[in-house]
Design an enzyme around this catalytic site. Structure first.
Site: not given
Length: 179
Positions: A2, A35, A47, A126, A159, A162, A165
């Site tokens: 995440t 999360k 988080g 990540s 995002a 990665d 994400t």
């Protein structure tokens, strides 16, 4: 895996996180996981990144420490990190936590570390390094963005880079206590 990013800026502390949960390195199991949560009478926002079950265990531990120390986030975080580091069962947990209230922004790791970020940005997961770099860049050159907008855009940028994400981003924020 995440990406969670938190930013303290202009009287506000905000957090943004994606919703992707992966099984192994190739299967997206869920895109809307929560999360980011509020704990301790909605006064603390957390988080987490890492194993979901491990993160829930850490959430419960932090809530217990907050209750024990009357909501003192710094003290609760230090006590939690010490317990985490000393207990062999807890040492096996694979998660990291960002926690903040109206005064403090902290990263709590399983190595017994409680860190306050230098540049008012902390990110985990990540895509954490991507998000942190993006948020620091936006803070250094901010032009009318709020802390929440910076955190969300930082996770969006992560995002794009990665694969662990996604763009299903949730945010939350707390105004800093004045005085």
């Amino acid at each position: 895996m995440t990406t969670i990013c938190s930013v303290k800026y202009n009287g506000q502390t905000a957090i943004a996180g994606d919703g992707q949960v992966t099984l192994g390195k190739s299967i997206i199991a869920k895109t809307t996981a929560k999360k980011i949560r509020r704990i301790y009478h909605d006064q603390v926002v957390i988080g987490f990144a890492g194993g979901v079950a491990d993160a829930v265990s850490l959430q419960e531990m932090l809530e217990g420490k907050l209750e024990s120390y009357s909501g003192d986030l710094r003290r609760a975080a230090v006590e939690m990190a010490q317990s985490w580091r000393k207990d062999q069962t807890l040492q096996k947990l694979e998660a990291m936590v960002i926690a903040f209230n109206d005064q403090d922004l902290l990263l709590i790791s399983g190595n017994g570390e409680v860190l306050e970020p230098d540049e008012s940005v902390v990110a985990i997961g990540s895509g954490g390094y991507y998000a942190q770099a993006a948020a620091v860049g936006m803070l250094r050159h901010a032009s009318g963005m709020t802390a929440s907008e910076i955190a969300k855009e930082a996770v969006n940028i992560a995002a794009d880079i990665d694969v662990f994400t996604d763009h299903e981003i949730v945010t939350d924020e707390i105004e800093e206590k004045q005085g």
